[in-house]
Design an enzyme around this catalytic site. Structure first.
Site, PDB file in Angstrom:
ATOM      1  N   ARG A 129      -5.183   2.548  -6.283  1.00  0.00           N
ATOM      2  CA  ARG A 129      -5.350   2.589  -4.833  1.00  0.00           C
ATOM      3  C   ARG A 129      -6.721   3.162  -4.497  1.00  0.00           C
ATOM      4  O   ARG A 129      -7.289   3.940  -5.272  1.00  0.00           O
ATOM      5  CB  ARG A 129      -4.253   3.443  -4.197  1.00  0.00           C
ATOM      6  CG  ARG A 129      -2.849   2.894  -4.424  1.00  0.00           C
ATOM      7  CD  ARG A 129      -1.792   3.866  -3.932  1.00  0.00           C
ATOM      8  NE  ARG A 129      -0.444   3.355  -4.197  1.00  0.00           N
ATOM      9  CZ  ARG A 129       0.212   3.510  -5.325  1.00  0.00           C
ATOM     10  NH1 ARG A 129      -0.357   4.178  -6.333  1.00  0.00           N
ATOM     11  NH2 ARG A 129       1.422   3.002  -5.480  1.00  0.00           N
ATOM     12  N   ARG A 182      -5.609  -4.888  -4.827  1.00  0.00           N
ATOM     13  CA  ARG A 182      -4.390  -4.717  -5.625  1.00  0.00           C
ATOM     14  C   ARG A 182      -3.513  -5.963  -5.534  1.00  0.00           C
ATOM     15  O   ARG A 182      -2.938  -6.408  -6.531  1.00  0.00           O
ATOM     16  CB  ARG A 182      -3.621  -3.487  -5.124  1.00  0.00           C
ATOM     17  CG  ARG A 182      -4.284  -2.179  -5.515  1.00  0.00           C
ATOM     18  CD  ARG A 182      -3.740  -1.002  -4.702  1.00  0.00           C
ATOM     19  NE  ARG A 182      -2.294  -0.858  -4.764  1.00  0.00           N
ATOM     20  CZ  ARG A 182      -1.618  -0.300  -5.764  1.00  0.00           C
ATOM     21  NH1 ARG A 182      -2.276   0.141  -6.831  1.00  0.00           N
ATOM     22  NH2 ARG A 182      -0.308  -0.178  -5.713  1.00  0.00           N
ATOM     23  N   HIS A 210       3.644   0.888  -8.678  1.00  0.00           N
ATOM     24  CA  HIS A 210       4.590   0.589  -7.613  1.00  0.00           C
ATOM     25  C   HIS A 210       5.863   1.385  -7.828  1.00  0.00           C
ATOM     26  O   HIS A 210       6.299   1.591  -8.956  1.00  0.00           O
ATOM     27  CB  HIS A 210       4.934  -0.903  -7.600  1.00  0.00           C
ATOM     28  CG  HIS A 210       3.871  -1.726  -6.942  1.00  0.00           C
ATOM     29  ND1 HIS A 210       3.746  -3.088  -7.139  1.00  0.00           N
ATOM     30  CD2 HIS A 210       2.882  -1.386  -6.078  1.00  0.00           C
ATOM     31  CE1 HIS A 210       2.723  -3.545  -6.429  1.00  0.00           C
ATOM     32  NE2 HIS A 210       2.197  -2.534  -5.784  1.00  0.00           N
ATOM     33  N   HIS A 214      -7.419  -2.330  -0.290  1.00  0.00           N
ATOM     34  CA  HIS A 214      -6.027  -2.404  -0.736  1.00  0.00           C
ATOM     35  C   HIS A 214      -5.665  -3.821  -1.142  1.00  0.00           C
ATOM     36  O   HIS A 214      -4.812  -4.024  -2.020  1.00  0.00           O
ATOM     37  CB  HIS A 214      -5.089  -1.925   0.372  1.00  0.00           C
ATOM     38  CG  HIS A 214      -3.702  -1.619  -0.110  1.00  0.00           C
ATOM     39  ND1 HIS A 214      -3.384  -0.464  -0.791  1.00  0.00           N
ATOM     40  CD2 HIS A 214      -2.552  -2.337  -0.038  1.00  0.00           C
ATOM     41  CE1 HIS A 214      -2.104  -0.471  -1.110  1.00  0.00           C
ATOM     42  NE2 HIS A 214      -1.568  -1.600  -0.667  1.00  0.00           N
ATOM     43  N   LYS A 227       8.371  15.769  -3.828  1.00  0.00           N
ATOM     44  CA  LYS A 227       8.676  16.775  -2.822  1.00  0.00           C
ATOM     45  C   LYS A 227      10.084  16.609  -2.272  1.00  0.00           C
ATOM     46  O   LYS A 227      10.769  17.579  -1.981  1.00  0.00           O
ATOM     47  CB  LYS A 227       7.652  16.701  -1.685  1.00  0.00           C
ATOM     48  CG  LYS A 227       6.284  17.222  -2.094  1.00  0.00           C
ATOM     49  CD  LYS A 227       5.353  17.317  -0.909  1.00  0.00           C
ATOM     50  CE  LYS A 227       4.031  17.961  -1.309  1.00  0.00           C
ATOM     51  NZ  LYS A 227       3.115  18.132  -0.172  1.00  0.00           N
ATOM     52  N   TYR A 267      10.139   5.954 -13.881  1.00  0.00           N
ATOM     53  CA  TYR A 267       8.720   6.217 -13.704  1.00  0.00           C
ATOM     54  C   TYR A 267       7.866   5.306 -14.579  1.00  0.00           C
ATOM     55  O   TYR A 267       7.216   5.729 -15.527  1.00  0.00           O
ATOM     56  CB  TYR A 267       8.433   7.696 -13.965  1.00  0.00           C
ATOM     57  CG  TYR A 267       9.320   8.581 -13.139  1.00  0.00           C
ATOM     58  CD1 TYR A 267       9.385   8.418 -11.751  1.00  0.00           C
ATOM     59  CD2 TYR A 267      10.127   9.538 -13.733  1.00  0.00           C
ATOM     60  CE1 TYR A 267      10.209   9.209 -10.976  1.00  0.00           C
ATOM     61  CE2 TYR A 267      10.960  10.335 -12.958  1.00  0.00           C
ATOM     62  CZ  TYR A 267      10.993  10.157 -11.584  1.00  0.00           C
ATOM     63  OH  TYR A 267      11.816  10.931 -10.814  1.00  0.00           O
TER      64      TYR A 267
END
Length: 409
Positions: free
Chosen positions: A246, A349, A372, A346, A280, A382
């Site tokens: 990104r 990508r 992604h 962007h 988080k 992951y």
């Protein structure tokens, strides 16, 4: 004999405090210092307690009689007016403490550790629209008195200016704020629930423009090679095209993230917006985003290191080397190259994803390379830290393919 307005007004202080009776327990108390106040004496369980009704002239004789009558009605119902007053004061204090603004600010303080940071992160966005839209419209209202119509009117104002995406977020935040109030015991019903059914219809999502096919890619790599702008910007776009990261990850990368001997770029999880948000929210330990580097990508980083040395960021802000490259730099350069409306940072990508899928590479490898985060529980593993060696070969093929397009006539 009942008091008159004239008698009350002309009452003068004496050496000692004294009282002028009115009727039914009301009296004007005149202190030796000249202060005048209204007292109401009533019978309560064999005693004659007294309650103050306020000072004269703030409270007129007429007002004092009305307050006395209200207190007498309470006594007749078996309610001690002194206790009722304390209850009313606590209620008034609670209303002041629990206005929409105070609850919304408590909600935001609670949520911030779980929200993404940065200027475009949800922490900053929610704070911005609290101040811009929600608090001006609802801030002074006690949270318990806000009706569904009040909430809907607030959302409609946002929709009326055409900010439908913001309206959707505002709807979500309002729902969360009132749920927070319910959890605090301030509400029983959420006035912001189910308002999505009356939301304004959003226009079709405009995806970032991307390039498709050999011809468009060939024209672009040749245009990039001929680009005469900043060498920093040119290498930044080149690195985006060679890796698929990104723009934010490119802009914030530091020299210590690169192991050029191992041909690997390690982006910490807290440097990836999507991963940082999940960490988080769920409290999970998120592994770093591993980006294998082709020989061409290694060369781009090596050349940048010659320019920036031991600077904090590999791609610096041209006006302040201690800050990151501006978020508008890449898109501005693409416009100057003639790609306005055709390609964005962007969109690079999307270009890579489309091309690699068309070339038949594993979708798992491509998803991992682009970091992604899918919704499917299996695919949500992951994978940005997986398939490193497979991706290394895929991205080397991709870099060689781009070189072949640039060299072609």
């Amino acid at each position: 004999m009942p008091l008159t307005d004239t008698a009350v007004r002309q009452a003068k202080p004496a050496e000692k405090d004294f009282t002028l009776p009115d009727a039914h327990g009301l009296a004007l108390f005149v202190a030796s210092n000249g202060t005048k106040s209204w007292h109401f004496r009533f019978s309560w369980h064999g005693k004659q307690p007294r309650i103050s009704l306020g000072k004269y002239p703030d409270i007129s004789l007429k007002d004092a009689r009305e307050l006395r009558d209200e207190a007498r009605k309470l006594v007749a119902k078996g309610i001690d007016p002194r206790l009722q007053r304390r209850h009313d004061q606590r209620t008034a204090g609670a209303k002041t403490e629990n206005t929409f603004e105070s609850v919304a600010r408590r909600w935001h303080a609670f949520k911030v550790p779980r929200l993404t940071d940065g200027r475009k992160g949800s922490a900053a966005q929610s704070a911005r629209y609290l101040e811009k839209d929600l608090i001006p419209a609802l801030g002074k209202l006690p949270i318990a008195e806000i009706k569904r119509a009040d909430v809907l009117a607030t959302i409609r104002k946002v929709e009326a200016r055409g900010s439908l995406h913001v309206a959707e977020k505002v709807r979500t935040w309002l729902n969360q704020i009132f749920r927070f109030a319910i959890a605090e015991g301030l509400l029983e019903i959420n006035p912001a629930a189910d308002l999505d059914i009356v939301a304004a219809v959003q226009p079709p999502v405009k995806h970032n423009p991307a390039l498709v096919g050999d011809d468009e890619l060939k024209a672009f790599v040749k245009a990039l090679s001929a680009f005469s702008g900043s060498v920093f910007t040119k290498r930044a776009i080149r690195l985006l095209l060679l890796t698929g990261v990104r723009t934010g990850e490119m802009r914030h990368c530091s020299p210590d993230q690169f192991d050029l001997e191992a041909e690997l770029w390690t982006v910490p999880a807290d440097g990836v917006k999507q991963l940082r948000s999940r960490a988080k929210v769920n409290g999970e330990a998120i592994p770093a985003y591993l980006v294998p580097l082709s020989r061409q990508a290694v060369e781009e980083v090596r050349e940048m290191l010659k320019l920036t040395g031991k600077a904090r960021y590999l791609f610096q802000n041209r006006n302040d080397p201690t800050k990151v490259m501006s978020e508008n730099t890449v898109n501005s350069a693409l416009k100057r190259m003639g790609y306005e409306g055709k390609l964005t940072g962007h969109g690079i990508r999307g270009t890579i994803s489309t091309a690699l899928n068309e070339k038949g590479y594993s979708s798992d490898w491509i998803e991992a390379q682009l970091s992604h985060v899918g919704s499917d529980k299996v695919r949500r593993s992951y994978n940005h830290a997986k398939y490193v060696e497979q991706r290394r070969g895929m991205m080397q093929d991709w870099a060689d393919y781009l070189d072949s397009l640039e060299a072609a006539d």
